[in-house]
Design a protein around this motif. Sequence first.
Motif, short mmCIF file in Angstrom:
data_model
loop_
_atom_site.label_atom_id
_atom_site.label_comp_id
_atom_site.label_asym_id
_atom_site.label_seq_id
_atom_site.Cartn_x
_atom_site.Cartn_y
_atom_site.Cartn_z
N ASP A 60 45.17 29.70 37.39
CA ASP A 60 44.20 29.70 38.48
C ASP A 60 42.84 29.29 37.93
OD1 ASP A 60 45.63 30.38 40.74
OD2 ASP A 60 45.53 32.54 40.34
N PHE A 61 42.02 28.72 38.76
CA PHE A 61 40.68 28.31 38.32
C PHE A 61 39.86 29.54 37.95
CE2 PHE A 61 36.28 26.87 39.00
CZ PHE A 61 36.28 25.74 38.18
N HIS A 62 40.02 30.59 38.74
CA HIS A 62 39.40 31.88 38.42
C HIS A 62 40.53 32.89 38.20
CE1 HIS A 62 35.36 30.51 39.40
NE2 HIS A 62 35.82 30.04 40.55
N PRO A 63 40.38 33.77 37.23
CA PRO A 63 41.44 34.77 36.99
C PRO A 63 41.43 35.86 38.08
CG PRO A 63 39.60 35.12 35.49
CD PRO A 63 39.30 33.85 36.21
N TYR A 64 42.63 36.12 38.62
CA TYR A 64 42.77 37.16 39.63
C TYR A 64 43.88 38.11 39.21
CZ TYR A 64 40.21 33.77 42.49
OH TYR A 64 39.29 32.89 42.95
N GLY A 65 43.76 39.36 39.68
CA GLY A 65 44.81 40.36 39.46
C GLY A 65 45.72 40.42 40.67
N ARG A 66 45.73 41.54 41.35
CA ARG A 66 46.57 41.71 42.54
C ARG A 66 45.81 41.23 43.78
NH1 ARG A 66 50.88 45.00 41.98
NH2 ARG A 66 50.67 45.93 44.06
N LEU A 67 46.46 40.34 44.54
CA LEU A 67 45.86 39.79 45.76
C LEU A 67 46.85 39.89 46.90
CD1 LEU A 67 44.15 36.47 44.51
CD2 LEU A 67 43.03 38.64 45.02
N SER A 68 46.32 40.18 48.09
CA SER A 68 47.14 40.11 49.29
C SER A 68 47.36 38.65 49.67
CB SER A 68 46.46 40.85 50.44
OG SER A 68 45.27 40.15 50.82
N VAL A 69 48.33 38.41 50.54
CA VAL A 69 48.60 37.03 50.99
C VAL A 69 47.36 36.42 51.63
CG1 VAL A 69 49.93 35.63 52.61
CG2 VAL A 69 51.08 37.38 51.23
N ALA A 70 46.64 37.24 52.42
CA ALA A 70 45.42 36.74 53.05
C ALA A 70 44.40 36.32 51.99
CB ALA A 70 44.83 37.80 53.97
N ASP A 71 44.27 37.12 50.92
CA ASP A 71 43.32 36.77 49.86
C ASP A 71 43.81 35.62 49.01
OD1 ASP A 71 41.38 38.61 50.55
OD2 ASP A 71 42.25 40.22 49.35
N ILE A 72 45.11 35.49 48.84
CA ILE A 72 45.66 34.35 48.10
C ILE A 72 45.22 33.05 48.75
CG2 ILE A 72 47.81 33.10 47.64
CD1 ILE A 72 49.12 35.81 47.06
N SER A 130 44.56 30.75 45.42
CA SER A 130 45.24 31.07 44.16
C SER A 130 46.50 30.22 43.99
CB SER A 130 45.61 32.55 44.12
OG SER A 130 46.47 32.83 43.04
N ASN A 131 46.56 29.47 42.91
CA ASN A 131 47.76 28.69 42.60
C ASN A 131 48.95 29.61 42.34
OD1 ASN A 131 46.33 26.26 42.72
ND2 ASN A 131 45.85 26.29 40.54
N ILE A 132 48.72 30.65 41.54
CA ILE A 132 49.81 31.54 41.14
C ILE A 132 50.36 32.29 42.35
CG2 ILE A 132 50.41 33.56 39.74
CD1 ILE A 132 48.27 32.57 37.74
N GLY A 133 49.47 32.84 43.17
CA GLY A 133 49.92 33.58 44.35
C GLY A 133 50.70 32.69 45.30
N THR A 134 50.21 31.45 45.54
CA THR A 134 50.91 30.53 46.45
C THR A 134 52.28 30.15 45.89
OG1 THR A 134 48.78 29.62 47.16
CG2 THR A 134 50.74 28.34 47.67
N PHE A 180 50.62 40.37 45.82
CA PHE A 180 51.26 39.68 44.70
C PHE A 180 50.37 39.83 43.47
CE2 PHE A 180 53.31 37.74 48.29
CZ PHE A 180 54.59 37.42 47.84
N ASP A 181 51.02 39.88 42.32
CA ASP A 181 50.29 39.94 41.05
C ASP A 181 49.98 38.51 40.61
OD1 ASP A 181 49.20 40.42 38.61
OD2 ASP A 181 50.99 41.35 37.73
N CYS A 182 48.71 38.18 40.52
CA CYS A 182 48.31 36.82 40.12
C CYS A 182 48.07 36.71 38.62
CB CYS A 182 47.07 36.40 40.91
SG CYS A 182 47.41 36.20 42.69
N GLU A 183 48.55 37.67 37.87
CA GLU A 183 48.73 37.58 36.41
C GLU A 183 47.43 37.34 35.64
OE1 GLU A 183 51.67 38.23 35.36
OE2 GLU A 183 52.88 37.96 37.17
N GLY A 184 46.29 37.67 36.20
CA GLY A 184 45.05 37.49 35.45
C GLY A 184 44.67 36.05 35.20
#
Length: 465
Positions: free
Chosen positions: A333-345, A350-354, A317-321
């Motif tokens: 998100d508390f920390h900015p993330y790009g693309r994360l797998s479900v396991a990494d979400i 990640s708020n956005i990924g969840t 999923f794209d966590c939109e930075g």
Amino acid sequence: MTDRGRSVRLITVEALLLLAMGGLASRLVYLHIGPNDVRLEAAEKVGRYVKPLRVARGRIYDGSRARNIVAMNVSVDDICADPSLIHRRGKVEQVSRALVEDLHFDPATVDSLLADPKRQFAYLRRLVPIDEAEEIRDRRLPGVFLQDVSARYYPQGPFMCHVVGFANRDGVGSLGVEQAMDRFLRGSPGVLEGRLDGRRRELYTRRVKEVPARDGADVWLTIDQHIQYFVEQALDDVVREHAPRGACAIVQRVKTGEILAMASRPAFDPNQFAGVPDRQMFLNRALGMVYEPGSTLKPVAISLALARGIVQPDTVFDCEGGGWFHEGRVLRDFHPYGRLSVADILKKSSNIGTAKVALMLGDAQIEQGLRAFGFGRALGIDLPGEENGILHPASRWSRISCSRISIGQGVSATALQVLGMMCAIANDGFLMRPHVVDRVLSAEGCELYRAEPEVLGRPIDDSTA
């Protein structure tokens, strides 16, 4: 005196005696066969003897192999007085001085209790240890006496206080296991009923009822005292470091739902429950306080999506930075993330990924999953004071509720519910009913109750995939 005079006096005395005896005989006949139901009933009450037989409250043991006693009964004394007797003997000043100066009783309390000359009974001090009461007994103060009673005693003090609870001065369970298991612990008091003679002694041949007392049953907990010790030590360290208004910790056996440790702060000493300055200290925050669970709720959406085959652990999923606009509102998100797998979400929380995973499930499935995990209802632990938490039906959700509730916002839960959810995920999807009571044994050793693992549901079911 002439013989005639003696005869007249003798006849007069005999006549008076006959009249007196006749009057007494008439009175006796009237009392026994006349319309004297009220008097007969009063006489019956005076001669009746009813004596309650004391019953010992059952003990409470922890769940370790040593089976340590955490609640028991001890013999104590109540210091009592008969103010009317003290006044009749003119010993008010002597008794008051001895109680205040030598035995350190409160002067105002003594004066108020002994002031009324018509009062026949007063408690001067209750539940006094026997060794302290012996000094009163040795002094033999007129009108002051001791009554042997039994009191509840908690040898561990504040340790495990919110689980064990306490029994009040009347022997009624008022918190924790003492309240939840009161019907087993209190036993059945006995009674003797009969007749008394004129000296208030029992006539054993006239005893009409004899019901023996039946002691209370013993309760065995699932709480392991050793695990409880380490949990309480860790909790106290957190409280000292961060100074929160309250804190709690729970340890639960995943497969069975047994609670191995449960602690809440602030704590109290159940031996001194009457002197607790703040009633909030009685609150077991592990099950009686709700809060927004936040990120600890994220495994619900992730596990439901995985079980239904909507995503896989490596689905990306794209966590939109770190910032994502959804329905006109930004989610960060508390920390900015790009693309994360479900396991990494899940790993990076990640708020956005969840939220994006939750939106694939939809409002109805998220609500259904949360309720299946036990949110919004009590789990039925065998302790009083469990809260339901707050989970509104999906029909009342807004357009952004799904993305927010899935990350633990807009929903309230107890720590016990959050732990139950985590344990269900670790238990192949089975949600177990939490419990602190393992078994109940009667005074004769008969098993009255035994806890069995109880499945409340299977919120994660692979068959739905």
